[in-house]
Design an enzyme around this catalytic site. Structure first.
Site, short mmCIF file in Angstrom:
data_model
loop_
_atom_site.label_atom_id
_atom_site.label_comp_id
_atom_site.label_asym_id
_atom_site.label_seq_id
_atom_site.Cartn_x
_atom_site.Cartn_y
_atom_site.Cartn_z
N LYS A 677 70.84 41.67 6.39
CA LYS A 677 69.92 42.06 5.32
C LYS A 677 70.73 42.65 4.17
O LYS A 677 71.35 43.70 4.33
CB LYS A 677 68.91 43.09 5.84
N GLU A 758 78.06 53.82 8.47
CA GLU A 758 79.00 54.30 7.44
C GLU A 758 78.19 54.83 6.28
O GLU A 758 77.39 54.10 5.70
CB GLU A 758 79.91 53.17 7.01
N CYS A 792 81.55 54.60 -2.38
CA CYS A 792 81.42 55.76 -1.50
C CYS A 792 82.75 56.51 -1.45
O CYS A 792 82.79 57.69 -1.13
CB CYS A 792 80.95 55.36 -0.11
N GLU A 888 76.14 64.23 -2.74
CA GLU A 888 76.66 62.96 -3.26
C GLU A 888 75.82 62.52 -4.46
O GLU A 888 74.60 62.45 -4.37
CB GLU A 888 76.63 61.88 -2.18
#
Ligand SMILES: Cc1cc2nc3c(=O)[nH]c(=O)nc-3n(C[C@H](O)[C@H](O)[C@H](O)COP(=O)(O)OP(=O)(O)OC[C@H]3O[C@@H](n4cnc5c(N)ncnc54)[C@H](O)[C@@H]3O)c2cc1C
Length: 1011
Positions: A677, A758, A792, A888
């Site tokens: 996906k 992750e 990231c 973040e």
């Protein structure tokens, strides 16, 4: 012997005779410097440490720091301290207040040997002395590493000022040879284009030329008015084509078309130098005005070979020194043959190269005053004297500037002087006989290593997909090279791919389930974040029915695929890699439109996908064969792996092809059936990847493509009893939900679900007090703002030691202010749009939070009118507990934190919930070791950017709230997709047992696969 060789030998011997009349050692400064250089030539490790120490010294301020560095650098050279250094260190420990300044003084003196003066005043004094020796000059301003437009402007202004001063000071100077003076103006400046524009990238030559021209034009104009000469130096290969294009473009402009006093450099160590020179000559003929060429071998040989080695591409330079020498000679002849349009200068200290030029000039009847020899300041003094004595024109290349900006130049000179292959070392340090030194380089070329490929192949077992069971991944795997946008051909291909992709905007893409294309009534548009009114394409939206269909198809396919030999599965990935390579530009172009990736970032993403396929294919070959656990008589026990079952892959949009491909290919090659996906923001990229695997021949149901809403199909499949493994890369919020949900065992579930998770990062880089600031700024800016900070791994906290704080900030903010922000369809853009409107709003909210919590130190003002563009933003006075320092943001926002010392820096760096990437800029060996050992991050980077992990080389992934500790692109990644199994057989019969059991055996397959 051929007459030319005879002539060269005679001339060479004459030069040597003249040189020997005034014997001088290689290093004209005796004492400290000479001894250090002699040691360096004997001991490579000492040389490395010495040059590193020399490079850091000017930025050390306290005596104690100098002594600490001295100790750290030399403590373990030569199995202990070298006697000379040992005494030095012992003395330094006793008398640091004397020793440190003495050391600094000595290194300054060493630099002074190569730097003609710190300012125009000092340089002019040097030039006067040279004038008395009939030696001319070209002055070069040190400090080409500009990181901002402010620095580039200063550099240009310095050149302007220098031009005026030199002209004034040399008003009465006449040509030393009093003939052909019109070809050789007295005032001569050497300029590097990288120093005039901080944002040069090889993919955008037109843009670079436009910028540099605005700085260069006034200088050229003024030089023409004052009767001076401007030479454009040549730098690394990445800038070569731009430099050549710029030179031709600007000198064809009406105001310069008839001006003969401009020159450029050709580097004979480049394999394409002959073509470049011929092209220049052709251009010069059409232009109709003479120009100059300085022929050199080239100053960046080590840099070019290292860079190419890292990228896995062929080096642009020759690999054998005699090849460069022979090419230099070939091009010497070309220059003389075209003397009507080009004025040659030969930049060499090599008596063979010089004697050859003299002999060819005579052969072709060219007056020795119509060309010149150029040599570097501080080097080969006796050769200069000899050439003047023989009536040749000699010009000295005189760098001007302070020691700190001049360090790169100084280190290049030290390397050159001590190089094993260099002429100067051979003649002046090793006293190699003249006959040897004057040999024809063509005779010295070794045929075996002439091919570049031979050399690459001979470097270890670095062959594609080496299937060796013993080699480590790093040794045997060869990454796909990045596309080099240095070449016009690559730039054209990318432009054309963008045009083609534009034509296909708005196309519809199906789901792919059980080997069939599936359409539903719902289509989801995917928009271009740089132009949100533009629809890149439509993805078919899957609902629960399609998700169920996909699970069934995958389950059915698994039963066959799991028994398919691993070799077949590995080959499927390699075919996919080949298709990705073939469609590389096309896929990059789609990424530019769909997720706003700048060109080189998009290409790096496709390269990573290719690498994942090839790497996991290789790793599967390593893991696929059952391995004997222990050698014991009468029993064999083989450890091997089975796939887990149905894997559900959920990927993010920021590496829209690479991460999806990495997770899916790992699942497929290990024998699982996969449902992939893509992110809702990068459906088109996902659909393209499905096309690649379809073409590669993936069997029906083994890989299924399901685009749709994460909250609907994602959640459904995570909870599904028939899904055995979830591979997720994305936000912490979603990752934690998946982790939790997968922990619940549902009725009918066969396996405990394995989750590969992750997530994000809040990555920090620490800047030590002695860091190289050019590199620190360049890499920090790239790590924080490249691809808009949406990796990231991106840098989001820059931790500065208070001692260094002002110096870093003073350069960081102008560097951020110089970034090119724009639609990444254009080449050379560093900051494009963020992915979509929710991201845009969220980041703006964080900027508002930052404004309240901290100090807004910088925010870009000019942004494109449409699209989700966020201004690169820097906050200072950030404290570790503030939200901008903990959460973040995933956008171009950088928080700067000031700390007392390295202890505090490490505490702050490791003090968040995340542990993904982290970095450190330092030149203190001890501090580097300490950070390597202690920084809490899955990927720790020293003195480089903290983004851009490469498959096989930098297995990537974090821990704490950054992930479950898996390493994509690493040796153990595939194990996450497998369950281990051991098969033990008693092989003894009545006490009789085979003597040896093989270490590896064939796969356990039934029915047995045919050989
Ligand atoms: C006045 C002047 C200006 C210069 N300007 C520039 C410039 O703008 N740009 C630039 O790049 N260089 C420039 N150089 C050249 C550079 O700085 C070196 O001085 C020059 O390459 C040394 O060559 P040489 O002929 O003096 O010495 P040599 O000892 O004969 O040659 C050394 C050179 O050989 C080449 N080489 C070394 N090892 C190998 C190998 N294994 N395989 C192939 N080739 C190898 C390298 O180019 C090395 O520098 C300039 C040099 C001078 C003198």
């Amino acid at each position: 012997m051929a007459p030319l060789q005879l002539e060269i030998e005679q001339r060479g011997r004459r030069i040597f005779e003249l040189v020997d009349q005034h014997p001088e050692s290689l290093f004209s400064k005796a004492g400290f410097y000479q001894r250090l250089m002699t040691l360096s030539m004997r001991d490579e490790r000492f040389k490395t440490q010495l040059f590193r120490f020399v490079a850091v010294l000017p930025s050390l301020r306290r005596s104690s720091e100098i002594i600490e560095h001295l100790e750290q650098y030399f403590i373990d050279t030569n199995d202990g301290l070298h006697p000379l250094v040992g005494v030095g260190i012992r003395l330094a420990r006793l008398f640091p207040w004397i020793s440190a300044p003495v050391l600094r003084w000595n290194v300054s003196e060493m630099a002074r040997q190569f730097i003609a003066g710190r300012n125009p005043h000092e340089v002019i004094a040097t030039l006067r002395k040279r004038r008395a020796q009939k030696i001319g000059f070209t002055v070069d301003v040190l400090g080409e590493a500009v990181v901002s437009e402010a620095e580039a402007d200063e550099h240009a202004a310095f050149y302007g000022d220098l031009l005026e001063k030199l002209t004034r000071e040399t008003r009465d100077w006449t040509d030393p040879l009093e003939k052909n003076a019109d070809l050789f103006p007295v005032v001569n400046l050497s300029v590097k284009i990288s120093a005039l524009y901080s944002q040069i990238t090889p993919d955008a030559p037109a843009e670079a030329i436009a910028h540099v021209s605005t700085k260069l034009r006034p200088l050229l104009n003024r030089a023409r008015d004052l009767g001076a000469f401007i030479n454009i130096d040549m730098e690394s290969y990445a800038l070569k084509n731009t430099t050549l294009q710029l030179f031709k473009a600007i000198l064809t402009e009406p105001e310069f078309k008839d001006w003969p006093h401009a020159g450029i450099v050709i580097q004979a160590y480049l394999r394409d130098s002959e073509a470049d020179l011929l092209d220049l000559i052709e251009w010069g003929r059409t232009r109709g005005t003479r120009f100059a060429v300085r022929l050199v071998k080239g100053a960046y040989w080590d840099y070019e070979t290292t860079k190419s080695g890292q990228n896995g591409s062929n080096p642009p330079v020759f690999l054998q020194k005699p090849q460069s020498d022979a090419n230099f000679e070939k091009l010497t002849r070309v220059l003389f043959q075209n003397n009507a349009v080009v004025t040659p200068a030969f930049g060499s200290h090599n008596v063979r190269s010089i004697a050859h030029a003299q002999a060819v000039a005579d052969e072709l009847g060219i007056d020795r005053r119509r060309f010149e020899f150029q040599l570097l300041y501080g080097m080969a003094g006796p050769i200069k004297r000899a050439l003047v004595g023989m009536g040749y024109r000699v010009r000295e290349y005189c760098p001007i500037g302070e020691l700190l900006p001049g360090m790169a130049y100084l280190v290049r000179r030290l390397l050159e002087n001590t190089s094993n292959e260099g002429f100067l070392r051979a003649k002046f340090a090793e006293n190699v006989p003249a006959k040897e030194l004057l040999r024809d380089p063509k005779e010295l070329i070794k045929p075996a290593a002439a091919g570049i490929a031979d050399r690459a192949a001979s470097k270890g077992s670095n062959h594609k997909n080496g299937a060796s069971l013993h080699a480590t991944a790093g040794d045997s795997f060869r990454n796909a090279p990045l596309v080099s946008f240095i070449y016009k051909d690559s730039q054209d291909k990318m432009q054309s791919a963008l045009r083609e992709a534009r034509k296909r905007l708005g196309e519809k893409h199906p789901l792919f389930i059980g080997g069939e294309k599936i359409w539903t009534d719902n289509l989801t548009p995917s928009v271009n974040p740089a132009e949100p009114t533009e629809i890149v394409g439509y993805g078919t939206e899957a609902g629960i029915d399609e998700a169920e269909h996909a699970v069934k198809a995958a389950r059915a396919a698994f039963e066959t695929w799991r028994w398919t030999p691993f070799e077949e599965r590995a080959r499927l990935l390699e075919r996919a890699a080949d298709i990705l390579e073939r469609r590389r530009y096309e896929l990059s172009a789609v990424e530019v439109f769909e997720v706003g990736k700048p060109w080189s970032e998009a290409d790096a993403d496709i390269r990573e996908a290719i690498d994942f396929c090839n790497f996991y294919a290789q790793q599967m070959r390593r893991l696929g064969r059952p391995k004997l656990t222990q050698q014991v008589p009468g029993e064999d026990s083989y450890h091997h792996y089975w796939p887990r079952g149905v894997a559900f892959v959920i990927a993010p949009w920021n590496f829209p092809i690479a991460i999806l491909c990495g997770m899916a290919s790992a699942g497929v090659v290990t024998g699982n059936a996969v449902i992939m996906k893509p992110s809702e923001q990068s459906i088109i990229c996902g659909a393209m990847l499905m096309e690649v695997f379809e073409e590669a021949g993936v069997p029906p149901g083994v890989l299924n493509f399901l685009s749709g809403h994460g909250s609907v199909i994602g959640a459904h499949l995570v909870d599904h009893k028939d899904v055995d493994l979830i591979a997720f890369t994305g936000s912490r919020e979603v990752g934690l939900k998946i982790w939790e949900s997968a922990g619940i065992t549902r009725p009918g579930q066969r396996e405990l679900k394995r989750v590969i998770c992750e997530m994000g990062g809040k990555n920090a880089m620490i800047v030590d007090a002695d860091a190289d600031l050019d590199e620190t700024i360049m890499y920090s800016i790239y790590s924080a703002f490249g691809f808009q900070g949406q990796k990231c791994s991106a840098l989001s906290r820059l931790i500065l030691l208070e001692e260094n704080y002002d110096r870093v900030m003073e350069r960081l903010i102008p560097a951020a202010a110089s970034l090119r922000i724009g639609n990444p369809e254009q080449p050379g853009i560093m900051v494009g749009p963020v992915i979509d409107e929710p991201a845009y709003r969220r980041i703006l909210e964080y900027i508002e939070i930052g404004k309240k919590e901290a100090t807004l130190a910088y925010q870009a003002k000019e942004l494109p009118p449409h699209g989700y563009f966020i201004p690169p933003t820097i906050f200072t006075d950030v404290k570790p507990n503030m939200r901008v320092a903990r959460e973040e943001i995933f956008g171009p926002v950088l928080s700067v934190l000031k700390v007392r010392d390295l202890d505090e820096a490490l505490e702050v760096a490791s003090g968040t919930d995340y542990a993904l990437t982290g970095g450190f800029f330092s030149r203190s060996p001890d501090n580097i070791e300490r950070v390597k050992a202690r920084l809490e991050a899955g990927n720790v980077y020293i003195n480089r950017s903290c983004t851009g992990a490469i498959v096989g080389r930098h297995p990537f992934g974090g821990f704490k709230m950054s992930g479950s500790g898996t390493k994509a692109g690493g040796e153990d990644y595939l194990l996450n997709f497998l369950v281990p199994r051991v098969v033990t057989e008693n092989t003894s019969r009545h006490g009789f047992a085979p003597e040896q059991t093989p270490e590896y055996r064939d796969e356990f397959l039934w029915p047995k696969s045919k050989p």
